[in-house]
Design a protein around this motif. Structure first.
Motif: not given
Lengths: 347, 801
Positions: B712-739
């Motif tokens: 199941a694929t979902i698209d999510l768009a966020f508005v964040v501070d310019d300094a936040v790297p995309a890879s960090v957000l991706a890490d957060t997403l990955r750990s949010a739903a774990a396995d």
């Protein structure tokens, strides 16, 4: 036919329509599929024909179902038609000139010296050897003293050796050969030892066509009980035949002098270009000089604490650039460090 | 050294063909570098006398020379400055041939026809002298006009140019070479005993005092009356063929004996030696001496000097004589020195004074202490023959402790064990005896006594080598040993270094080899650290005066080289050592740290039209290349941490972190570095510590069965501070739903006024999949909620649609 039959027939037809449309590979095939799906003998026509036999209250629903079916088929046919059309446009009418190139950056090239080095490493691995490594900045003990090179030896002169400003004067230097790896290997391992040590070496020379302050050597060291000069010569011959992929290569040894081996010999292989007849590559001698070799001097064993009565060993070494130069007719050593991409891409 | 065959044959009657002699010398380790046959290519050149010299009408530096050549007279044009009427010269008429295959033709030089030419020594293949026409009278004053110069000059000979290894001083002379050939061909060696006109009634009056017997174990002084003049032709020919310039009979004889017997000799003008005596002592600190070459030398206490009886230095022992006591035309009596000096002392002085001579080269390799008297006698014999030396007194020979020949145990089994041969004890003995080595005993109880002219023979193994030289390596077999206790293989790190290079090659980069020697300024301008710089103590050029601490500067220089050659699109990498001086913490360490780095530089563009579009390289190309390295190594969690990096453009670089430790940089290389190193920007690249990468944790590769259930694929768009790297957000997403998260991909990034200043939008496609069931709409909605919550909480983000 009942209403439920009619709708079931249409649902089944929708599934078939998806398959038929998706598998249509051309506009022509798609047109044919469309005729079958909504034409005179289509499920839509069949259900339409049956409507008049249905009870009056069911007729509007059935009519709407047919209409929905037609609309759905029309939309998926149109979508597929668009896909086929754009694919056709993109590919210039179905034909691709594959000589134009590709999407990716073309593959690069390993440096020629690395290629030669790996080739040699693999040959020796095949003979059962391991690859030994050591630092490029060496101390006097490993580069000279333990190799039986006494303090006044000409090899130690400032003309030949690049010293660095560490330790006492003339105590630390850029290694002038890969032989110190022999010492490091013997200091840290107990025999038997079978290793080769490839790597960068340094001389106090200014870069020009014939000289380079940096070049590569490969050193071979074997220490075991009862190793003989015949073992040394046989190993060199076996390796040379693999290197030149030619079982008719012969080896020639002439007495020479190195402080760290005794007896010592200069090693040459029969010219692979002329088979020993004499040509430009071998300066008409029929032989190509590759490097030096010999039996490990007992003083070297003494320096690393091996008993020369129990252990015997042999060592040989040669330049990697030299092998590449012979093989490809390269006549300027400078070429190897200029990194002209035309040179790199040639190999 | 150059060994004329005619001279060798004075001591052994070798008559094998030249090729066989050369092969023998090579087998014996006296490597033949060249075979000269000075007379072979010379044809038709004859002796002529100059009749008249007149100026050339059209050229200042040319003259017209009339010669008489035994078969008439003619005129040649000549450019040499030394032609005078009456001179005997080599004349090459039209049709004559010279070395190098030159065949003379009649030709006009500046309008005047030259009927052949006059030749210099070099043009005849006789040494390097090209300063003027060879004066034949200096060699053979009575040469007949028209005689072939090959006969007159002794050019019909074969000269072996030998490269003698430093362990073989005995082979640096004609007798030594003859001894080797005599042994090889079984011809026998005969060195005649010199006949000396000694008159025991004559008193020499010379006193020799050796203050330093350790440095000078033997000193022989012999006084002799002489009449100085040129040497006869045969002496001059031999010297010239052996590569030396004739000077005067006395000096030529010392050189002749040096070449013949490897014993350096020195002739002092005895009248210039105060007190008719010799003192051998160490120099005083800062003592000065003008040597024969006219240079004023400052000595120190380590240098050994030869002094006169008043302790005035007259020579640097074993290296060079002094100018004051040099033999001249006025000399009537000489003191001939034949001495033996300790090797290391001579080597140290010659090195310190940067003064190497024929004498020092021999003394520092080791001369024959027992041969001193014979060599001196040979010189007196020659002086008597050509320098008017009549009766001489007995020599003064100070040799307080004669050399003792070592006795070396030699086992036949050891010889065979090292060589892989099956020689009998008598074969071993027979191979050594012709070299002057005495051998006694049998089997494994041989005792060998080498001669005093072989300082290299001290141990059993030295004798094994002698046997090998004599039997020839060709007679030794070929066997291939196999290690019994190990399997040949690369180590994991060795394999992985190969993988890294292969990955970069696959990514389109080519491997470079740059010089690790760099200028410190180059490192600085490219942002490489210099606080632990290792400097070269004796660089030939300032550009080579330090060792690199980073590879990128060298790669930039290679990029510049290519761009200067019109090759603008360059993608290079290198794997190699960098050098960092030991830190003060590791004081006991002498050697620098040598981590292995991998670095890459890409410049210019990537050309893909018309399939794709051409475009200039950008920092993402460098990231791609770096990712290829990460992938090759299967690194578990390499991270890019945006930030300022030295050598990179601000805001366009990131640090590389593995296992929580900084391991290098990636991004756009600084414009300052490009400008200083003549690289046309843009240039991008990376440099990482490969050792650190190799030690970093690897991806878990335990098998996980690929789930057969639908994603199941979902698209999510966020508005964040310019300094936040995309890879960090991706890490957060990955750990949010774990396995249940199978993949997270950024597919959009933009900024706009509508988002507010310093804000950006990042859109992700997140693919979920369960390993054991089909996710329901409710499951997906719940996962979506968890993802949103996690990102909003962790990064002060707002959900955008």
């Amino acid at each position: 036919m009942k209403l439920s039959d009619a709708t079931a027939r249409l649902e089944e037809a929708v599934a078939q329509a998806h398959d038929a449309v998706a598998t249509a590979g051309s506009v022509e095939e798609l047109d044919a599929a469309e005729r079958q799906l909504v034409g005179k003998r289509s499920p839509a026509a069949e259900v339409n024909e049956a409507i008049k036999e249905l009870p009056a209250e069911d007729r509007p629903a059935a009519g709407q179902a047919v209409g929905a079916y037609r609309t759905h088929v029309a939309s998926i046919v149109e979508a597929r038609r668009e896909e086929l059309r754009s694919a056709a446009t993109e590919s210039g009418g179905g034909r691709l000139d594959l000589t134009l190139g590709g999407h990716a950056r073309p593959r690069g090239h390993l440096h020629l010296v690395t290629q030669v080095q790996r080739e040699l490493e693999d040959i020796f691995v095949g003979l059962g050897y391991r690859i030994a490594e050591g630092p490029e900045v060496e101390d006097d003990w490993h580069n000279f003293e333990a190799l039986n090179i006494p303090p006044a030896h000409p090899a130690r002169s400032m003309q030949d050796t690049l010293y660095v400003e560490l330790g006492a004067e003339e105590q630390v230097m850029l290694r002038t050969h890969t032989s110190p790896v022999q010492i490091r290997t013997m200091e840290t391992q107990t025999p038997p030892i079978y290793v080769v040590a490839p790597g960068r070496t340094y001389r106090n020379e200014t870069l020009d066509a014939r000289h380079s302050p940096v070049f590569h050597q490969m050193e071979c060291l074997a220490v075991d009980r009862g190793l003989t000069m015949a073992d040394l010569f046989g190993t060199i011959e076996a390796f040379a035949r693999r290197l030149f992929d030619d079982e008719s290569v012969r080896t020639r040894f002439r007495s020479d002098f190195f402080p760290y081996t005794e007896p010592s010999a200069e090693l040459a292989v029969s010219c692979v270009f002329c088979g020993g007849e004499g040509c430009r590559v071998c300066s008409r001698t029929g032989w190509i000089e590759l490097g030096g070799c010999g039996m490990v001097d007992p003083n070297v064993f003494a320096a690393v604490g091996y008993d020369p009565e129990e252990w015997q060993g042999f060592a040989f070494g040669f330049g990697l650039e030299r092998i590449a130069m012979i093989r490809y007719g390269i006549d300027e050593i400078r070429t190897f460090v200029e990194n002209d991409i035309r040179f790199l891409a040639r190999y | 050294m150059k060994a004329p065959l005619s001279w060798i044959r004075e001591f052994t009657p070798v008559d094998a063909p030249v090729e066989e002699i050369a092969a023998a010398l090579n087998q014996l380790g006296l490597e033949v570098e060249a075979i000269g046959e000075p007379g072979r290519e010379l044809g038709g050149v004859v002796v002529a006398r100059i009749l008249d010299v007149s100026p050339h009408p059209d050229a200042d530096k040319l003259t017209l020379v009339d010669v008489e050549h035994g078969d008439g007279q003619t005129r040649v044009v000549c450019g040499a400055p030394n032609v005078v009427a009456g001179m005997l010269v080599p004349y090459a008429p039209v049709g004559a041939t010279l070395p190098g295959g030159l065949r003379l033709e009649r030709r006009k030089i500046r309008g005047v026809t030259s009927d052949g030419m006059l030749c210099s020594a070099r043009e005849l293949g006789l040494g390097d002298d090209h300063a003027g026409i060879l004066d034949i009278a200096t060699v053979e004053p009575s040469a007949a006009l028209g005689a072939d110069v090959r006969d007159v000059l002794g050019l019909d000979d074969t000269v072996f140019d030998l490269s003698i290894t430093p362990n073989r001083p005995d082979a640096m002379c004609i007798v030594g070479v003859a001894r080797e050939l005599a042994a090889h061909f079984g011809d026998g060696l005969e060195v005649p005993v010199p006949q000396v006109p000694v008159d025991p009634a004559l008193a020499t009056g010379i006193r020799v005092t050796i203050d330093e017997p350790g440095r000078c174990p033997r000193y022989l002084a012999w006084s002799a009356p002489v009449s100085v003049g040129p040497s006869p032709a045969w002496v001059q020919q031999r010297l010239v063929k052996a590569g030396m310039r004739p000077i005067s009979n006395v000096v030529d004889i010392t050189n002749y004996v040096l070449l013949e017997r490897n014993q350096p000799l020195h002739a002092f003008d005895l009248d210039r030696l105060a007190g008719r005596g010799i003192v051998v002592r160490c120099a005083r600190s800062s003592e000065r001496l003008r040597t024969l070459d006219g240079v004023e030398r400052t000595l120190d206490g380590e240098d050994l000097v030869i002094c006169d009886a008043e302790s005035q230095p007259q020579a640097i022992a074993g290296i060079m004589g002094g100018g004051d006591s040099e033999v001249s035309d006025a000399t009537t009596e000489i003191l001939l020195e034949a001495a033996h000096f300790e090797r290391m002392g001579i080597a140290r002085s010659a090195k310190r004074l940067k003064l190497r001579s024929e004498a020092s080269a021999r003394f520092e390799r080791g001369t024959d202490p027992d041969g001193v008297a014979q060599s001196a006698a040979r010189a007196i014999e020659l002086l008597a023959a050509i320098a008017g030396t009549s009766a001489v007194p007995k020599p003064v020979d100070e040799y307080p402790q004669p050399a003792v020949r070592p006795k070396i145990r030699l086992r036949t089994s050891k010889v065979n064990g090292v060589l892989g041969a099956q020689l009998s004890d008598s074969e071993v003995t027979a191979s050594l005896v012709p070299l002057g080595i005495d051998v006694e005993g049998t089997g494994d109880e041989l005792v060998a006594t080498p001669p005093t002219f072989r300082p290299d023979l001290e141990r059993e193994i030295d004798l094994v080598e002698e046997v090998a030289r004599r039997i020839g390596f060709a007679s030794i077999g070929r066997t291939v040993p196999k290690p019994r206790e190990q399997v040949g293989a690369l180590t994991r790190h060795q394999l992985e270094r190969r993988l890294v290079a292969d990955a970069l090659v696959g990514a389109g980069l080519s491997e470079a080899v740059t010089l690790p020697l760099v200028a410190p300024g180059t490192l600085e301008v490219a942002g490489a650290p210099t606080e632990r710089l290792v400097r070269v103590a004796n660089p030939l050029r300032a550009e080579d005066s330090a060792l690199r601490t980073r590879i990128v500067p060298g790669l930039l220089q290679s990029v510049a080289t290519n761009q200067a050659r019109g090759l603008g699109d360059v993608a290079l990498f290198e794997v190699g050592h960098v050098f960092l001086a030991p830190t003060t913490k590791k004081k006991q360490r002498l050697l620098p740290d040598e981590p292995t780095h991998v670095a890459a530089v890409l410049a210019g563009g990537s050309r893909r039209a018309p399939v794709d579009v051409d475009r200039a390289v950008d920092a993402y190309d460098a990231v791609d290349a770096l990712r290829a390295v990460f992938d090759a190594l299967e690194l578990a969690a390499p991270r890019l941490v945006p930030g300022e990096r030295p050598g990179f453009e601000p805001g366009r670089a990131a640090g590389v972190e593995v296992d929580g430790v900084d391991a290098g940089s990636v991004g756009e290389l600084s414009e300052a570095a490009c400008a200083a190193l003549l690289v046309t920007p843009p240039a991008v690249g990376f440099e990482v510590d490969l050792d650190r990468l190799l030690e970093a944790p690897r991806r878990d590769r335990t098998f996980v069965s690929p789930s057969p259930y639908p994603p199941a694929t979902i698209d999510l768009a966020f508005v964040v501070d310019d300094a936040v790297p995309a890879s960090v957000l991706a890490d957060t997403l990955r750990s949010a739903a774990a396995d249940l998260v199978e993949d997270v991909r950024v597919f959009d990034e933009f900024t706009s006024d509508a988002l507010g200043p310093g804000r950006k939008s990042l859109a992700f496609a997140v693919r979920f999949r369960s390993p054991d069931c089909t996710l329901t709409d409710a499951d997906v909605a719940e996962l979506r909620g968890r993802c949103i919550d996690a990102v909003v909480r962790a990064h002060q983000a707002e959900l955008r649609g």
